[in-house]
Design a protein around this motif. Structure first.
Motif, short mmCIF file in Angstrom:
data_model
loop_
_atom_site.label_atom_id
_atom_site.label_comp_id
_atom_site.label_asym_id
_atom_site.label_seq_id
_atom_site.Cartn_x
_atom_site.Cartn_y
_atom_site.Cartn_z
N LEU A 350 38.28 47.52 35.74
CA LEU A 350 38.72 46.81 36.93
C LEU A 350 37.77 47.13 38.09
O LEU A 350 37.57 48.29 38.43
N THR A 351 37.20 46.07 38.66
CA THR A 351 36.24 46.24 39.75
C THR A 351 36.72 45.48 41.00
O THR A 351 37.66 44.68 40.93
N THR A 352 36.04 45.72 42.09
CA THR A 352 36.37 45.00 43.32
C THR A 352 36.12 43.50 43.18
O THR A 352 36.80 42.69 43.81
N SER A 353 35.15 43.11 42.35
CA SER A 353 34.91 41.69 42.10
C SER A 353 36.10 41.04 41.41
O SER A 353 36.47 39.89 41.72
N ASP A 354 36.73 41.76 40.48
CA ASP A 354 37.94 41.25 39.83
C ASP A 354 39.03 40.99 40.85
O ASP A 354 39.73 39.97 40.80
N ALA A 358 40.66 37.40 41.80
CA ALA A 358 42.11 37.25 41.67
C ALA A 358 42.74 36.79 42.97
O ALA A 358 43.73 36.04 42.97
N ASN A 359 42.13 37.18 44.09
CA ASN A 359 42.67 36.82 45.41
C ASN A 359 42.11 35.49 45.92
O ASN A 359 42.46 35.05 47.02
N GLY A 360 41.22 34.89 45.16
CA GLY A 360 40.65 33.60 45.55
C GLY A 360 39.52 33.68 46.55
O GLY A 360 39.07 32.66 47.07
N ASP A 366 35.81 34.35 34.89
CA ASP A 366 37.02 33.66 34.42
C ASP A 366 38.24 34.23 35.15
O ASP A 366 38.70 35.33 34.83
N ALA A 367 38.75 33.48 36.12
CA ALA A 367 39.87 33.96 36.93
C ALA A 367 41.13 34.19 36.11
O ALA A 367 41.99 35.00 36.47
N ILE A 378 46.99 43.69 44.54
CA ILE A 378 45.77 43.04 45.05
C ILE A 378 45.66 43.23 46.57
O ILE A 378 44.60 43.57 47.09
N ASP A 379 46.76 43.04 47.27
CA ASP A 379 46.76 43.20 48.73
C ASP A 379 46.42 44.63 49.13
O ASP A 379 45.69 44.87 50.11
#
Length: 515
Positions: A350-354, A358-360, A366-367, A378-379
């Motif tokens: 799990l990375t910050t890019s993920d 995920a947050n748009g 692949d979202a 996520i928040d």
């Protein structure tokens, strides 16, 4: 029409600019030989713009070649370290504060020579020419070709170092000699360190720069080549080969200059978010704000011109973890392996890019592979990223007043919304290649940094006018159009601890590149 190129640790970026318009940008993976990566990205950016090689009028390159070599202890020459200062100036010997592995790499070839001056320029001992000749014989016997010469208060009396170099050249013939007053400021040890670093990189500079020329030749580009200076201006390839140490911070500097160009702002904080780290720097009058502290390069303290940049472990590949204490960001990163290990590419890390996908906030990979992530989680991660960045920005601010922040780099969209302590957050178009744009739009610079005795020079105004004219002339000699050169920086540091009218004066002038 200019091509700006920035060679980073992971990617080599390029931007094609004509009449202050960005025509195209491109990225290519940085290669081990670097040159093939530069060739590839030039072909990509020209193809993307629809222009041919013959349309290019200049190429500007910002490279991490030399700082990486020094940090990694690769391709360094043995250096003869000559300090002129006896009977004074021997309390702290050369190389005393260097890491052990670096001392082994360049060798401990130290020569202490008599001679030197006080802060006011008056000699306390004449140059010991006989000792220099003996040092030259020993250097020649050892086969050393790189020499760093430093003397006490050299910025006041540079002629002492210059004379020493002339003597060594007569006895050695061909040698790479770096004079400390040409690379550093007041402060003997730090200035000496800068000269030694520069000398150790001489062979590499004479390999890298010609290889860049060869790359352009093979592409059919008949245009002048320039390298990016630490302060955001350009330097000729001849200057770069002589002073490779002046390229060490070209990456962050180019990003700051590019951010200024893309945003139209001259006063701001710039955040360049890459794959592993975020480089945060101050923008002042359209140029990077320089640090007033000693700079650390590969574990060695120096005092030459460097941008005031703070790096933190926040990038597109930063690992995201959580425990009872809360969210943990990094400092580990998947770096260039993002497309293999991140969850949005089928990996299990799990990375910050993920989180951003995920947050748009970002759209790549692949979202659907991160659709299971909890919205509250996520928040919390997004808030942790913003808090980390807000804290770093606060360290770089020089006042409590809110200031604009410009986000650039491939990971710029990791951050969205407002940031505390800022007046606004700007995501400019083409921000992903801001570093290459900064290289392309760079101007030619001229600098002066030395002690002036206002009483001897006929007063403060006369001394400052002399310094400004000297900086302007240096810019013109470096290739700037005479009518475009202007002074953008003037600083005075009175030497209050000495009984004289000595003032450390720093002037920078810039102008447009001549046709």
């Amino acid at each position: 029409m200019r091509i700006g190129i920035d060679v980073g640790g992971t990617n080599t970026d390029a931007a094609l600019i004509c009449d202050d318009q960005v025509l195209a940008g491109a990225k290519s993976q940085t290669t081990e030989d670097v040159t093939s990566g530069v060739t590839s990205v030039i072909q990509k950016v020209l193809q993307a713009s629809g222009h041919s090689h013959s349309d290019v009028s200049a190429v500007m390159v910002g490279t991490t070649h030399f700082v990486n070599a020094f940090v990694q202890r690769k391709s360094l020459l043995n250096v003869a370290c000559i300090r002129i200062g006896l009977p004074l100036g021997s309390g702290i010997p050369p190389l005393v504060d260097w890491p052990d592995d670096l001392r082994e790499q360049i060798g401990e070839h130290i020569y202490m020579i008599g001679g030197g001056s006080y802060f006011n320029g008056h000699e306390y001992a004449t140059l010991d020419e006989q000792a220099l000749q003996q040092a030259a014989e020993d250097i020649k016997a050892k086969g050393i070709t790189a020499i760093a010469i430093s003397s006490v208060f050299a910025p006041v009396r540079p002629d002492i170092e210059t004379k020493a170099a002339e003597i060594l050249n007569r006895h050695l013939g061909t040698a790479y000699i770096t004079l400390s007053h040409q690379v550093g400021g007041i402060g003997l040890v730090e200035r000496e360190n800068a000269a030694i670093i520069n000398a150790s990189l001489q062979a590499l500079s004479r390999k890298v720069v010609p290889s860049l020329h060869q790359a352009l030749k093979e592409l059919g580009i008949d245009a002048p080549l320039y390298l990016s200076h630490n302060d955001g201006t350009l330097m000729s390839t001849d200057y770069a080969m002589q002073f490779p140490v002046m390229t060490c911070s070209a990456g962050p500097t180019n990003s700051i200059r590019g951010a200024a160009f893309l945003s139209g702002l001259e006063e701001a904080i710039v955040v360049d978010i890459g794959g592993t780290t975020s480089d945060i720097g101050g923008l002042s009058k359209g140029f990077p704000r320089e640090t007033s502290d000693a700079s650390d390069i590969g574990g060695v303290r120096t005092n030459f011109s460097m941008p005031d940049v703070l790096s933190i472990g926040l990038g597109g590949g930063t690992l995201v973890k959580h425990d009872e204490q809360g969210i943990i960001l990094g400092p580990e990163s998947v770096g260039y392996q993002l497309t293999e290990k991140a969850m949005i590419f089928g990996g299990d890390v799990l990375t910050t890019s993920d989180i951003a996908v995920a947050n748009g906030q970002m759209k790549f990979g692949d979202a659907s592979l991160v659709s299971h992530l909890n919205e509250e989680f996520i928040d919390r991660v997004c808030q942790a990223m913003k808090s980390k960045l807000e804290s770093a920005i606060d360290q770089l601010k020089i006042s409590a007043e809110p200031i604009p922040v410009i986000l650039v780099g491939g990971g710029a969209h990791l951050i969205s919304g407002e940031l505390k302590g800022t007046s606004r957050v700007i995501h400019p178009t083409n921000s992903d290649v801001a570093n290459a744009i900064g290289a392309a739009i760079a101007q030619v610079g001229g600098r002066v940094k030395r002690l002036f005795d206002y009483q001897v020079e006929g007063g403060r105004e006369a001394a400052l006018e002399k310094a400004k004219q000297e900086a302007i002339n240096n810019a013109i000699n470096a290739g700037a159009q005479p009518g475009t050169v202007k002074v953008i920086e003037l600083e005075e540091y009175p030497m209050t601890h000495v009984q004289s009218h000595a003032v450390d004066v720093k002037v920078k002038a810039v102008g447009q590149l001549g046709e």
